[in-house]
Write a protein that holds these residues in place. Structure first.
Motif, mmCIF file in Angstrom:
data_model
loop_
_atom_site.group_PDB
_atom_site.id
_atom_site.type_symbol
_atom_site.label_atom_id
_atom_site.label_comp_id
_atom_site.label_asym_id
_atom_site.label_seq_id
_atom_site.Cartn_x
_atom_site.Cartn_y
_atom_site.Cartn_z
ATOM 1 N N VAL A 176 -8.446 -20.328 12.730
ATOM 2 C CA VAL A 176 -8.199 -20.819 11.364
ATOM 3 C C VAL A 176 -9.132 -20.073 10.415
ATOM 4 N N MET A 177 -8.527 -19.467 9.382
ATOM 5 C CA MET A 177 -9.326 -18.602 8.494
ATOM 6 C C MET A 177 -9.143 -19.013 7.038
ATOM 7 N N PRO A 178 -10.216 -19.056 6.235
ATOM 8 C CA PRO A 178 -10.053 -19.338 4.805
ATOM 9 C C PRO A 178 -9.352 -18.174 4.101
ATOM 10 N N ILE A 179 -8.489 -18.510 3.154
ATOM 11 C CA ILE A 179 -7.688 -17.480 2.477
ATOM 12 C C ILE A 179 -7.962 -17.514 0.971
ATOM 13 N N ALA A 180 -8.482 -16.388 0.427
ATOM 14 C CA ALA A 180 -8.682 -16.267 -1.023
ATOM 15 C C ALA A 180 -7.801 -15.130 -1.533
ATOM 16 N N HIS A 181 -6.966 -15.448 -2.525
ATOM 17 C CA HIS A 181 -6.074 -14.427 -3.092
ATOM 18 C C HIS A 181 -6.586 -13.955 -4.448
ATOM 19 N N HIS A 182 -6.366 -12.665 -4.718
ATOM 20 C CA HIS A 182 -6.745 -12.099 -6.018
ATOM 21 C C HIS A 182 -5.558 -11.315 -6.563
ATOM 22 N N LEU A 183 -5.494 -11.273 -7.903
ATOM 23 C CA LEU A 183 -4.427 -10.500 -8.551
ATOM 24 C C LEU A 183 -4.999 -9.137 -8.902
ATOM 25 N N MET A 184 -4.320 -8.068 -8.479
ATOM 26 C CA MET A 184 -4.881 -6.722 -8.661
ATOM 27 C C MET A 184 -3.830 -5.737 -9.156
ATOM 28 N N ILE A 185 -4.287 -4.776 -9.982
ATOM 29 C CA ILE A 185 -3.370 -3.755 -10.521
ATOM 30 C C ILE A 185 -3.984 -2.364 -10.302
ATOM 31 N N HIS A 186 -3.164 -1.345 -10.564
ATOM 32 C CA HIS A 186 -3.667 0.032 -10.447
ATOM 33 C C HIS A 186 -4.694 0.269 -11.565
ATOM 34 N N PRO A 187 -5.801 0.981 -11.267
ATOM 35 C CA PRO A 187 -6.835 1.179 -12.308
ATOM 36 C C PRO A 187 -6.329 1.926 -13.542
ATOM 37 N N ASP A 188 -5.213 2.690 -13.410
ATOM 38 C CA ASP A 188 -4.662 3.399 -14.573
ATOM 39 C C ASP A 188 -3.897 2.464 -15.504
ATOM 40 N N GLN A 189 -3.597 1.272 -15.045
ATOM 41 C CA GLN A 189 -2.766 0.334 -15.829
ATOM 42 C C GLN A 189 -3.631 -0.737 -16.486
ATOM 43 N N GLU A 190 -3.105 -1.305 -17.587
ATOM 44 C CA GLU A 190 -3.806 -2.399 -18.274
ATOM 45 C C GLU A 190 -3.083 -3.724 -18.056
ATOM 46 N N THR A 191 -1.750 -3.625 -17.915
ATOM 47 C CA THR A 191 -0.940 -4.847 -17.790
ATOM 48 C C THR A 191 0.003 -4.697 -16.597
ATOM 49 N N PHE A 192 0.810 -5.726 -16.354
ATOM 50 C CA PHE A 192 1.782 -5.629 -15.256
ATOM 51 C C PHE A 192 3.051 -6.389 -15.629
ATOM 52 N N GLU A 193 4.164 -5.928 -15.035
ATOM 53 C CA GLU A 193 5.459 -6.537 -15.346
ATOM 54 C C GLU A 193 6.151 -7.079 -14.106
ATOM 55 N N ARG A 194 5.480 -6.978 -12.941
ATOM 56 C CA ARG A 194 6.033 -7.511 -11.694
ATOM 57 C C ARG A 194 4.882 -7.826 -10.740
ATOM 58 N N VAL A 207 -0.706 -9.477 -5.063
ATOM 59 C CA VAL A 207 -1.565 -10.596 -4.685
ATOM 60 C C VAL A 207 -2.070 -10.271 -3.279
ATOM 61 N N ALA A 208 -3.377 -10.123 -3.147
ATOM 62 C CA ALA A 208 -3.931 -9.715 -1.845
ATOM 63 C C ALA A 208 -5.416 -10.085 -1.794
ATOM 64 N N ASN A 209 -6.062 -9.713 -0.682
ATOM 65 C CA ASN A 209 -7.492 -10.042 -0.558
ATOM 66 C C ASN A 209 -8.353 -8.910 -1.133
ATOM 67 N N ARG A 210 -9.677 -9.153 -1.189
ATOM 68 C CA ARG A 210 -10.536 -8.149 -1.839
ATOM 69 C C ARG A 210 -10.721 -6.900 -0.974
ATOM 70 N N TYR A 211 -10.486 -7.003 0.333
ATOM 71 C CA TYR A 211 -10.587 -5.810 1.188
ATOM 72 C C TYR A 211 -9.442 -4.843 0.869
ATOM 73 N N SER A 212 -8.270 -5.412 0.549
ATOM 74 C CA SER A 212 -7.127 -4.573 0.155
ATOM 75 C C SER A 212 -7.419 -3.887 -1.169
ATOM 76 N N ALA A 213 -8.013 -4.641 -2.117
ATOM 77 C CA ALA A 213 -8.335 -4.041 -3.429
ATOM 78 C C ALA A 213 -9.248 -2.837 -3.214
ATOM 79 N N LYS A 214 -10.226 -3.000 -2.342
ATOM 80 C CA LYS A 214 -11.201 -1.929 -2.099
ATOM 81 C C LYS A 214 -10.549 -0.742 -1.385
ATOM 82 N N LEU A 215 -9.842 -1.052 -0.285
ATOM 83 C CA LEU A 215 -9.262 0.027 0.532
ATOM 84 C C LEU A 215 -8.217 0.826 -0.247
ATOM 85 N N TYR A 216 -7.404 0.138 -1.063
ATOM 86 C CA TYR A 216 -6.315 0.832 -1.765
ATOM 87 C C TYR A 216 -6.674 1.148 -3.220
ATOM 88 N N GLY A 217 -7.931 0.971 -3.602
ATOM 89 C CA GLY A 217 -8.433 1.411 -4.912
ATOM 90 C C GLY A 217 -7.814 0.676 -6.088
#
Ligand SMILES: O=C(O)C(=O)C[C@]1(C(=O)O)C=C[C@@H](O)C=C1
Length: 278
Positions: free
Chosen positions: A78-96, A144-154
């Motif tokens: 059983v693992m705790p799950i924290a989700h974060h909203l992340m976008i490409h660093p070149d973008q300011e907003t998102f539409e999907r 919507v993903a975890n912070r390791y994904s944000a780091k690994l995929y920039g």
């Protein structure tokens, strides 16, 4: 040993698999079905897949494949799950917003309250969604993903901890063809036996009869869930967890009694539940 997991790298399932199998070769798969098939075809020794989340409930595909495939459960984490909203660093907003359907469901109210008109799209995993956003810098997409994904995929995180309830946990299981139970060096919370029971036909009191096999022995059930058999409306199988101390009684005679009532019993394993060590 080779261990399949729902990938790609940095998925929640990989975090779980890494904690259970620190020194084994982890082999990413594109779907939960691929994880089951990898075990079935002996491409790997075991697989780690998500089974249930405290907000959204059972991962129905995993439940279906536990019914369909000839596999057993070796352990549960059983693992705790924290989700974060992340976008490409070149973008300011998102539409999907793109993510695994479980992650989208676990963040539905946050997205409804803040981004009601922004559509969402299901994807094979949270980490796969993060990789997709990363690979498409010109698209106004968020994952919507975890912070390791944000780091690994920039990617840059624009909203942290967006799960709808603070207490968000997912249960992962290890499946294999072997009838063995894994002992892990992690905090253990419980032991249980999992069964899948299918009734012979729909008749009055059918489920009651099966449950009475447990009831008159005073055996504690910690879960019962019905899931469609896909053979017609109203046809179900039942996934049942029985508390540990009854394992011997269960294997000796309770299962025989259920079978003598005409039901099918699939034994999924007697195993330990552990919690993630942060
Ligand atoms: O998408 C991932 O990263 C996964 O590992 C899958 C999964 C799931 O199916 O429940 C795992 C944990 C979270 O509940 C969200 C998604």
């Amino acid at each position: 040993m080779k261990i399949a997991f729902l990938g790609p790298h940095a998925s929640f399932t990989q975090l779980a698999a890494t904690q259970i199998f620190a020194d084994e070769e982890l082999v990413p798969q594109s779907s939960i079905l691929d994880c089951f098939n990898a075990v079935k075809n002996n491409e790997v020794d075991k697989a780690v897949v998500p089974l249930e989340n405290s907000i959204e409930g059972t991962v129905s595909m995993t439940l279906d494949y536990l019914y369909d495939f000839d596999v057993l459960i070796e352990t549960e984490l059983v693992m705790p799950i924290a989700h974060h909203l992340m976008i490409h660093p070149d973008q300011e907003t998102f539409e999907r917003v793109i993510s695994h359907p479980q992650a989208l469901a676990q963040t539905f109210h946050f997205r409804y309250d803040h981004f009601k008109d922004i559509p969402s799209q299901d994807y094979s995993s949270t980490a796969a969604a993060a990789k997709l956003v990363s690979d498409n810098p010109n698209e106004k997409w968020a994952a919507v993903a975890n912070r390791y994904s944000a780091k690994l995929y920039g990617l840059k995180i624009i909203h942290e901890n967006i799960q709808d309830f603070e207490q968000n946990h997912t249960k992962f299981i290890v499946i294999s063809k072997k009838k063995e139970s894994l002992r892990l060096n992690l905090p253990k919370t419980s032991e249980k036996t999992s069964l899948i029971i299918t009734l012979p036909e729909d008749h009055a009191g059918g489920l009651h009869q099966v449950l009475s096999v447990f009831a008159w022995r005073k055996m504690n059930l910690s879960k019962i869930e019905s899931r469609t058999l896909k053979t017609g409306l109203g046809n179900y199988f039942f996934f049942i967890n029985v508390a540990s101390e009854w394992h011997n009684v269960l294997s000796q005679n309770a299962i025989d009694e259920i079978i003598s009532l005409g039901s099918n019993v699939k034994f999924l394993g007697h195993y330990d539940e552990y919690v993630f060590n942060e």
